[in-house]
Design a protein around this motif. Structure first.
Motif, PDB file in Angstrom:
ATOM      1  N   LEU A 103      61.436  62.092  33.700  1.00 44.09           N
ATOM      2  CA  LEU A 103      62.188  61.164  34.542  1.00 44.09           C
ATOM      3  C   LEU A 103      61.869  59.717  34.223  1.00 44.09           C
ATOM      4  O   LEU A 103      62.693  58.819  34.440  1.00 44.09           O
ATOM      5  CB  LEU A 103      61.882  61.463  36.018  1.00 44.09           C
ATOM      6  CG  LEU A 103      62.470  60.523  37.071  1.00 44.09           C
ATOM      7  CD1 LEU A 103      63.980  60.508  37.001  1.00 44.09           C
ATOM      8  CD2 LEU A 103      61.992  60.915  38.453  1.00 44.09           C
ATOM      9  N   PRO A 106      64.694  57.559  31.913  1.00 44.25           N
ATOM     10  CA  PRO A 106      65.846  56.960  32.606  1.00 44.25           C
ATOM     11  C   PRO A 106      65.439  56.011  33.730  1.00 44.25           C
ATOM     12  O   PRO A 106      66.129  55.018  33.981  1.00 44.25           O
ATOM     13  CB  PRO A 106      66.604  58.172  33.164  1.00 44.25           C
ATOM     14  CG  PRO A 106      65.670  59.313  33.065  1.00 44.25           C
ATOM     15  CD  PRO A 106      64.716  59.020  31.966  1.00 44.25           C
ATOM     16  N   LEU A 107      64.337  56.296  34.370  1.00 43.43           N
ATOM     17  CA  LEU A 107      63.879  55.412  35.433  1.00 43.43           C
ATOM     18  C   LEU A 107      63.535  54.028  34.890  1.00 43.43           C
ATOM     19  O   LEU A 107      63.858  53.006  35.493  1.00 43.43           O
ATOM     20  CB  LEU A 107      62.650  56.032  36.110  1.00 43.43           C
ATOM     21  CG  LEU A 107      62.247  55.439  37.451  1.00 43.43           C
ATOM     22  CD1 LEU A 107      63.390  55.511  38.444  1.00 43.43           C
ATOM     23  CD2 LEU A 107      61.026  56.168  37.996  1.00 43.43           C
ATOM     24  N   LEU A 110      66.552  51.944  34.523  1.00 42.16           N
ATOM     25  CA  LEU A 110      67.013  51.402  35.794  1.00 42.16           C
ATOM     26  C   LEU A 110      66.161  50.213  36.228  1.00 42.16           C
ATOM     27  O   LEU A 110      66.672  49.198  36.705  1.00 42.16           O
ATOM     28  CB  LEU A 110      66.960  52.507  36.854  1.00 42.16           C
ATOM     29  CG  LEU A 110      67.782  52.267  38.104  1.00 42.16           C
ATOM     30  CD1 LEU A 110      69.258  52.243  37.769  1.00 42.16           C
ATOM     31  CD2 LEU A 110      67.484  53.323  39.149  1.00 42.16           C
TER      32      LEU A 110
ATOM     33  N   LEU B 110      70.191  58.057  34.368  1.00 47.13           N
ATOM     34  CA  LEU B 110      69.573  58.755  35.485  1.00 47.13           C
ATOM     35  C   LEU B 110      70.376  60.000  35.873  1.00 47.13           C
ATOM     36  O   LEU B 110      69.807  61.062  36.136  1.00 47.13           O
ATOM     37  CB  LEU B 110      69.481  57.803  36.677  1.00 47.13           C
ATOM     38  CG  LEU B 110      68.517  58.205  37.776  1.00 47.13           C
ATOM     39  CD1 LEU B 110      67.093  58.171  37.256  1.00 47.13           C
ATOM     40  CD2 LEU B 110      68.667  57.289  38.970  1.00 47.13           C
ATOM     41  N   TRP B 113      69.895  62.818  33.500  1.00 47.56           N
ATOM     42  CA  TRP B 113      68.644  63.496  33.802  1.00 47.56           C
ATOM     43  C   TRP B 113      68.816  64.426  35.001  1.00 47.56           C
ATOM     44  O   TRP B 113      68.335  65.558  35.005  1.00 47.56           O
ATOM     45  CB  TRP B 113      67.530  62.478  34.087  1.00 47.56           C
ATOM     46  CG  TRP B 113      66.219  63.124  34.400  1.00 47.56           C
ATOM     47  CD1 TRP B 113      65.234  63.458  33.524  1.00 47.56           C
ATOM     48  CD2 TRP B 113      65.763  63.528  35.700  1.00 47.56           C
ATOM     49  NE1 TRP B 113      64.194  64.059  34.193  1.00 47.56           N
ATOM     50  CE2 TRP B 113      64.494  64.119  35.528  1.00 47.56           C
ATOM     51  CE3 TRP B 113      66.305  63.462  36.988  1.00 47.56           C
ATOM     52  CZ2 TRP B 113      63.759  64.631  36.593  1.00 47.56           C
ATOM     53  CZ3 TRP B 113      65.577  63.978  38.049  1.00 47.56           C
ATOM     54  CH2 TRP B 113      64.312  64.546  37.843  1.00 47.56           C
TER      55      TRP B 113
END
Lengths: 134, 134
Positions: A103, A106-107, A110, B110, B113
DNA sequence: CGGAATCCCATCCGATACTG
DNA sequence: CAGTATCGGATGGGATTCCG
């Protein structure tokens, strides 16, 4: 395929066939990371397991109650591993599970966006608020 | 620099110098996209402006109250543009602002994922819950 | 049509006190 | 040390009604 096209297509798919927003993966993940402490706690565990009180020191504002609750929930979702060492007094160590490691990528995207744009957001807010005052 | 190193470094920085979690960009953005409707509404606007009632049809479960509130908030944050056409009865069109367009890219990461891993999450949950039942 | 206003319930979350 | 238990305020969000 760019992000726009992909997202528009996925959204259209989700809508079809009795769309249940509670079942939708979007909401499933956002409900989890959208709460007050989850992401900060995950970040505190990046690269190093920590004990309960060490997490609490790393995330200054979290209460014991919310820390316990959030950790339980993360464990339930397979995001962290909880290991108890039966010493006296007991010590408990929390480690990121592979799911959470995945995770992070992608986190990070962001959060990069957040850092790059939160000035723009605050500017928009100020403008909106002063316009609304009139 | 991979995501792990980056995130650990940023987190360490945020901690320093009177860390205020309410001011932190992480929470600033997560508070926004973490609520119940924001992301779904943004997705409904990808590639096409929509009118109020069209959004409501696209996001079936949202109430008028929450739709209004979420749209206002998005507008305040500079994520969407609201345009009123003074017809009778009035029609109002909402369009993604550039800020939101930029957000789509990391958001897509995100959501990818989420789709790729929500099966793993549900499996972890089932395992945790049956283990807890004992 | 696109809201605003009101009511009300559910939950989130913090503070505090207690425990093995 | 690492929790659990309980209380109570704040907030989120749904249902309904009214309005230009």
């Amino acid at each position: 395929m760019n992000a726009h096209t992909l997202l528009a297509a996925r959204f259209a798919e989700w809508q079809q066939a009795e769309f249940d927003s509670n079942l939708c993966p979007v909401r499933d993940v956002l409900d989890q990371i959208g709460d007050k402490w989850t992401v900060l706690i995950l970040l505190s565990l990046v690269g190093q397991p920590r004990r309960f009180s060490a997490i609490q020191r790393a995330v200054p504002d979290v209460s014991k109650r919310m820390l316990t609750q959030t950790l339980r929930n993360l464990e339930r979702n397979g995001m962290i591993v909880r290991e108890v060492y039966p010493t006296k007094p007991p010590s408990v160590e929390y480690t990121l599970a592979p799911l959470a490691e995945d995770l992070l990528e992608p986190l990070a995207g962001l959060l990069r966006w957040a850092e790059a744009n939160h000035a723009r957001i605050h500017a928009a807010r100020r403008q909106f608020d002063t316009a609304a005052a009139a």
